[in-house]
Design a protein around this motif. Structure first.
Motif, PDB file in Angstrom:
ATOM      1  N   SER A 168     -74.497  24.717 -34.094  1.00  0.00           N
ATOM      2  CA  SER A 168     -74.354  26.167 -34.236  1.00  0.00           C
ATOM      3  C   SER A 168     -73.211  26.675 -33.364  1.00  0.00           C
ATOM      4  O   SER A 168     -73.219  26.497 -32.147  1.00  0.00           O
ATOM      5  N   ALA A 169     -72.254  27.338 -33.999  1.00  0.00           N
ATOM      6  CA  ALA A 169     -71.133  27.927 -33.260  1.00  0.00           C
ATOM      7  C   ALA A 169     -71.609  29.076 -32.372  1.00  0.00           C
ATOM      8  O   ALA A 169     -70.895  29.493 -31.461  1.00  0.00           O
ATOM      9  N   SER A 170     -72.810  29.574 -32.594  1.00  0.00           N
ATOM     10  CA  SER A 170     -73.370  30.626 -31.744  1.00  0.00           C
ATOM     11  C   SER A 170     -73.746  30.091 -30.368  1.00  0.00           C
ATOM     12  O   SER A 170     -73.887  30.856 -29.420  1.00  0.00           O
ATOM     13  N   PHE A 172     -72.524  26.599 -29.271  1.00  0.00           N
ATOM     14  CA  PHE A 172     -71.617  25.542 -28.823  1.00  0.00           C
ATOM     15  C   PHE A 172     -70.172  25.897 -29.164  1.00  0.00           C
ATOM     16  O   PHE A 172     -69.879  26.332 -30.277  1.00  0.00           O
ATOM     17  N   ASP A 173     -69.275  25.693 -28.201  1.00  0.00           N
ATOM     18  CA  ASP A 173     -67.848  25.942 -28.414  1.00  0.00           C
ATOM     19  C   ASP A 173     -67.178  24.685 -28.958  1.00  0.00           C
ATOM     20  O   ASP A 173     -67.696  23.583 -28.856  1.00  0.00           O
ATOM     21  N   ASP A 174     -65.988  24.855 -29.496  1.00  0.00           N
ATOM     22  CA  ASP A 174     -65.125  23.752 -29.936  1.00  0.00           C
ATOM     23  C   ASP A 174     -65.740  22.867 -31.013  1.00  0.00           C
ATOM     24  O   ASP A 174     -65.434  21.674 -31.087  1.00  0.00           O
ATOM     25  N   LEU A 175     -66.600  23.420 -31.867  1.00  0.00           N
ATOM     26  CA  LEU A 175     -67.160  22.625 -32.971  1.00  0.00           C
ATOM     27  C   LEU A 175     -66.166  22.499 -34.121  1.00  0.00           C
ATOM     28  O   LEU A 175     -66.226  21.551 -34.889  1.00  0.00           O
ATOM     29  N   LYS A 176     -65.296  23.475 -34.241  1.00  0.00           N
ATOM     30  CA  LYS A 176     -64.279  23.523 -35.298  1.00  0.00           C
ATOM     31  C   LYS A 176     -64.897  23.251 -36.660  1.00  0.00           C
ATOM     32  O   LYS A 176     -65.817  23.948 -37.076  1.00  0.00           O
ATOM     33  N   ALA A 179     -68.918  22.722 -37.395  1.00  0.00           N
ATOM     34  CA  ALA A 179     -69.902  23.796 -37.242  1.00  0.00           C
ATOM     35  C   ALA A 179     -70.782  23.917 -38.482  1.00  0.00           C
ATOM     36  O   ALA A 179     -70.324  23.776 -39.617  1.00  0.00           O
TER      37      ALA A 179
END
Length: 192
Positions: A168-170, A172-176, A179
């Motif tokens: 979840s991009a909500s 975790f950062d940098d999933l690109k 996500a």
């Protein structure tokens, strides 16, 4: 004697008054689990996956011909993808059942209980229910249509409310492009 008559009159009056505000019991119709289907669809940046999940038990409650309630138990151990085959299907199905997603070993069922049903058309209803997934319960709004002994419901579920945060991009950062969107869709075709 007068006191006895007065007491009986009061009891009769209270009974009539109370029954006028009591909902008339509805007719519960059992959902035919073998003939009913639930299809899920989840979305990610690079596409989507879809599959099925089985209903363990379910009822719809009617007052005359109007929907007034319902309750469903979903067998989370049956979640599977239908858009993949072989090794990739096995990997996705296993991952969906793992603690990253639905944790079916610890939480083998989910539950939906209708709390409020309001007619929105001739055969259509807006429903507010309590959805329990992974031991967490949240209110959810959805629509259901009834035609004879069949019904179709559509739900959009925010998985993060139920502690399903994997990809979840909500959170975790940098999933690109890895996500996975927070919301997924459920379409239930029911027979009862």
């Amino acid at each position: 004697m007068k006191n006895t008559i007065k007491k009986l009159a009061v009891v009769a009056l209270v009974t009539v008054f109370a029954s006028s505000f009591t909902a008339v019991g509805g007719e519960k119709k059992t959902v035919k689990t073998e003939e009913s289907t639930i299809v899920w669809k989840g979305y990610k940046v690079t596409g989507s996956h879809e599959g099925t999940i089985a209903i363990k038990s379910g009822t719809l409650e009617f007052n005359k011909d109007k929907l007034v309630g319902g309750e469903f138990v979903i067998d989370m151990t049956t979640i599977s993808s239908t858009d993949l085959e072989g090794e990739y299907k096995g990997k996705l199905d296993g991952h969906l059942k793992s603690d990253d997603f639905f944790g079916v070993e610890k939480f083998p069922t989910s539950k939906l209980v209708f709390k409020k049903v309001k007619a929105s058309g001739k055969n259509a209803y807006n429903v507010t229910g309590d959805l329990t997934v992974k031991g967490k319960t949240h209110a959810i709004d959805f629509t259901i249509s009834i035609y004879g002994s069949k019904a179709t419901a559509s739900l959009k579920i925010d998985r993060t409310k139920y502690d399903i945060r994997y990809g979840s991009a909500s959170f975790f950062d940098d999933l690109k492009d890895k996500a996975i969107y927070d919301e997924f869709d459920i379409v239930a075709d029911l027979e009862f």
